[in-house]
Write a protein that holds these residues in place. Structure first.
Motif, PDB file in Angstrom:
ATOM      1  N   GLY A  87     -36.241  -1.041 -54.138  1.00 23.41           N
ATOM      2  CA  GLY A  87     -35.436  -2.148 -54.016  1.00 23.41           C
ATOM      3  C   GLY A  87     -35.839  -3.528 -54.236  1.00 23.41           C
ATOM      4  N   LEU A  88     -35.626  -4.609 -53.794  1.00 27.61           N
ATOM      5  CA  LEU A  88     -35.775  -5.895 -54.312  1.00 27.61           C
ATOM      6  C   LEU A  88     -37.231  -6.160 -54.537  1.00 27.61           C
ATOM      7  CD1 LEU A  88     -32.706  -7.737 -52.933  1.00 27.61           C
ATOM      8  CD2 LEU A  88     -33.118  -7.290 -55.445  1.00 27.61           C
ATOM      9  N   THR A  89     -38.099  -5.887 -53.364  1.00 23.73           N
ATOM     10  CA  THR A  89     -39.356  -6.295 -53.274  1.00 23.73           C
ATOM     11  C   THR A  89     -40.241  -5.378 -54.328  1.00 23.73           C
ATOM     12  OG1 THR A  89     -39.682  -4.585 -51.334  1.00 23.73           O
ATOM     13  CG2 THR A  89     -39.563  -6.620 -50.708  1.00 23.73           C
ATOM     14  N   THR A  90     -40.007  -4.173 -54.564  1.00 21.62           N
ATOM     15  CA  THR A  90     -40.323  -3.295 -55.767  1.00 21.62           C
ATOM     16  C   THR A  90     -40.118  -3.979 -56.915  1.00 21.62           C
ATOM     17  OG1 THR A  90     -40.278  -1.167 -54.346  1.00 21.62           O
ATOM     18  CG2 THR A  90     -40.628  -1.101 -56.544  1.00 21.62           C
ATOM     19  N   ARG A  91     -39.058  -4.282 -57.150  1.00 22.86           N
ATOM     20  CA  ARG A  91     -38.909  -4.915 -58.562  1.00 22.86           C
ATOM     21  C   ARG A  91     -39.661  -6.239 -58.883  1.00 22.86           C
ATOM     22  NH1 ARG A  91     -34.401  -3.234 -61.485  1.00 22.86           N
ATOM     23  NH2 ARG A  91     -33.132  -1.711 -60.633  1.00 22.86           N
ATOM     24  N   ILE A  92     -39.655  -7.292 -57.614  1.00 22.30           N
ATOM     25  CA  ILE A  92     -40.521  -8.469 -57.670  1.00 22.30           C
ATOM     26  C   ILE A  92     -41.874  -7.941 -57.980  1.00 22.30           C
ATOM     27  CG2 ILE A  92     -41.138 -10.473 -56.236  1.00 22.30           C
ATOM     28  CD1 ILE A  92     -38.160 -10.349 -54.927  1.00 22.30           C
ATOM     29  N   ARG A  93     -42.369  -7.162 -57.273  1.00 23.52           N
ATOM     30  CA  ARG A  93     -43.918  -6.648 -57.301  1.00 23.52           C
ATOM     31  C   ARG A  93     -43.982  -6.264 -58.771  1.00 23.52           C
ATOM     32  NH1 ARG A  93     -44.947  -4.301 -51.299  1.00 23.52           N
ATOM     33  NH2 ARG A  93     -45.040  -6.472 -50.173  1.00 23.52           N
ATOM     34  N   LEU A  94     -43.216  -5.754 -59.304  1.00 25.94           N
ATOM     35  CA  LEU A  94     -43.336  -5.137 -60.578  1.00 25.94           C
ATOM     36  C   LEU A  94     -43.539  -6.407 -61.623  1.00 25.94           C
ATOM     37  CD1 LEU A  94     -43.590  -2.630 -62.668  1.00 25.94           C
ATOM     38  CD2 LEU A  94     -41.044  -2.615 -62.796  1.00 25.94           C
ATOM     39  N   GLY A  95     -42.696  -7.101 -61.519  1.00 27.03           N
ATOM     40  CA  GLY A  95     -42.793  -8.498 -62.140  1.00 27.03           C
ATOM     41  C   GLY A  95     -44.327  -9.071 -62.255  1.00 27.03           C
ATOM     42  N   PHE A  96     -45.019  -9.109 -61.019  1.00 30.26           N
ATOM     43  CA  PHE A  96     -46.187  -9.470 -60.988  1.00 30.26           C
ATOM     44  C   PHE A  96     -47.262  -8.514 -61.882  1.00 30.26           C
ATOM     45  CE2 PHE A  96     -44.989 -11.814 -57.323  1.00 30.26           C
ATOM     46  CZ  PHE A  96     -45.673 -12.826 -57.144  1.00 30.26           C
ATOM     47  N   LYS A  97     -46.974  -6.969 -61.799  1.00 32.95           N
ATOM     48  CA  LYS A  97     -47.654  -6.118 -62.625  1.00 32.95           C
ATOM     49  C   LYS A  97     -47.660  -6.666 -64.042  1.00 32.95           C
ATOM     50  CE  LYS A  97     -48.823  -1.382 -63.012  1.00 32.95           C
ATOM     51  NZ  LYS A  97     -48.524   0.044 -62.724  1.00 32.95           N
ATOM     52  N   LEU A  98     -46.358  -6.787 -64.409  1.00 33.67           N
ATOM     53  CA  LEU A  98     -45.882  -6.936 -65.857  1.00 33.67           C
ATOM     54  C   LEU A  98     -46.151  -8.578 -66.428  1.00 33.67           C
ATOM     55  CD1 LEU A  98     -42.787  -4.751 -66.016  1.00 33.67           C
ATOM     56  CD2 LEU A  98     -45.113  -4.023 -66.834  1.00 33.67           C
ATOM     57  N   GLY A  99     -46.388  -9.304 -65.619  1.00 37.05           N
ATOM     58  CA  GLY A  99     -46.545 -10.680 -65.770  1.00 37.05           C
ATOM     59  C   GLY A  99     -45.130 -11.430 -66.238  1.00 37.05           C
ATOM     60  N   VAL A 100     -43.879 -11.032 -65.830  1.00 35.68           N
ATOM     61  CA  VAL A 100     -42.857 -11.610 -66.046  1.00 35.68           C
ATOM     62  C   VAL A 100     -41.778 -11.904 -65.009  1.00 35.68           C
ATOM     63  CG1 VAL A 100     -42.702 -10.100 -68.131  1.00 35.68           C
ATOM     64  CG2 VAL A 100     -41.729  -9.149 -66.171  1.00 35.68           C
ATOM     65  N   SER A 101     -41.130 -12.873 -65.183  1.00 30.88           N
ATOM     66  CA  SER A 101     -40.174 -13.383 -64.329  1.00 30.88           C
ATOM     67  C   SER A 101     -38.985 -12.262 -64.164  1.00 30.88           C
ATOM     68  CB  SER A 101     -39.218 -14.560 -64.830  1.00 30.88           C
ATOM     69  OG  SER A 101     -38.107 -14.271 -65.866  1.00 30.88           O
ATOM     70  N   PRO A 102     -38.057 -12.298 -63.195  1.00 29.91           N
ATOM     71  CA  PRO A 102     -37.073 -11.327 -62.981  1.00 29.91           C
ATOM     72  C   PRO A 102     -36.146 -11.125 -64.103  1.00 29.91           C
ATOM     73  CG  PRO A 102     -37.298 -12.494 -60.971  1.00 29.91           C
ATOM     74  CD  PRO A 102     -38.222 -13.200 -62.017  1.00 29.91           C
ATOM     75  N   TYR A 103     -36.106 -12.138 -65.200  1.00 30.21           N
ATOM     76  CA  TYR A 103     -35.117 -12.272 -66.285  1.00 30.21           C
ATOM     77  C   TYR A 103     -36.001 -11.629 -67.385  1.00 30.21           C
ATOM     78  CZ  TYR A 103     -33.311 -14.934 -62.475  1.00 30.21           C
ATOM     79  OH  TYR A 103     -32.751 -15.460 -61.286  1.00 30.21           O
ATOM     80  N   GLY A 104     -37.120 -10.916 -67.193  1.00 33.04           N
ATOM     81  CA  GLY A 104     -37.860 -10.396 -68.344  1.00 33.04           C
ATOM     82  C   GLY A 104     -38.786 -11.581 -69.262  1.00 33.04           C
TER      83      GLY A 104
END
Length: 112
Positions: free
Chosen positions: A1-18
């Motif tokens: 869901g949305l929280t998973t996508r946001i947390r993945l951004g932390f792992k990758l060091g990127v904004s939701p827009y890449g």
């Protein structure tokens, strides 16, 4: 869901827009490490809640706004490192996120 996508951004060091987050400054005691991942508190604080026909996603960490939007400090500044899908104060989901959210809503409503 949305929280998973946001947390993945932390792992990758990127904004939701890449877009990659600005690295930590040379003078930082954590220089060379990934931004916003020191203790994991902010990343783990991301929550979501269904309220009627809406989904509320956010954090209760007091310094979250500073990292989302950046702010001046002394003679320097903390750069914006957006982790929530916001443009200003408005939600703007990336296309893939919007498709995923619409699919989940359709499934929840028994439309698929």
């Amino acid at each position: 869901g949305l929280t998973t996508r946001i947390r993945l951004g932390f792992k990758l060091g990127v904004s939701p827009y890449g877009m990659a987050w600005q690295p930590l400054s040379i003078g930082s005691k954590r220089y060379g490490q990934q931004p916003l991942r020191d203790t994991g508190r902010l990343q783990q604080s991301i929550t979501s809640d269904v309220q009627g026909d809406s989904v509320v996603v956010g954090t209760n960490v007091i310094y979250a706004r500073t990292h989302q939007y950046g702010r001046p400090i002394g003679k320097g500044h903390i750069p914006a490192r957006p982790f929530l899908p916001l443009k200003g104060d408005n939600v703007e989901l990336p296309e893939a996120w919007a498709k995923s959210a619409l699919g989940a809503m359709s499934k929840a409503m028994g439309l698929t």
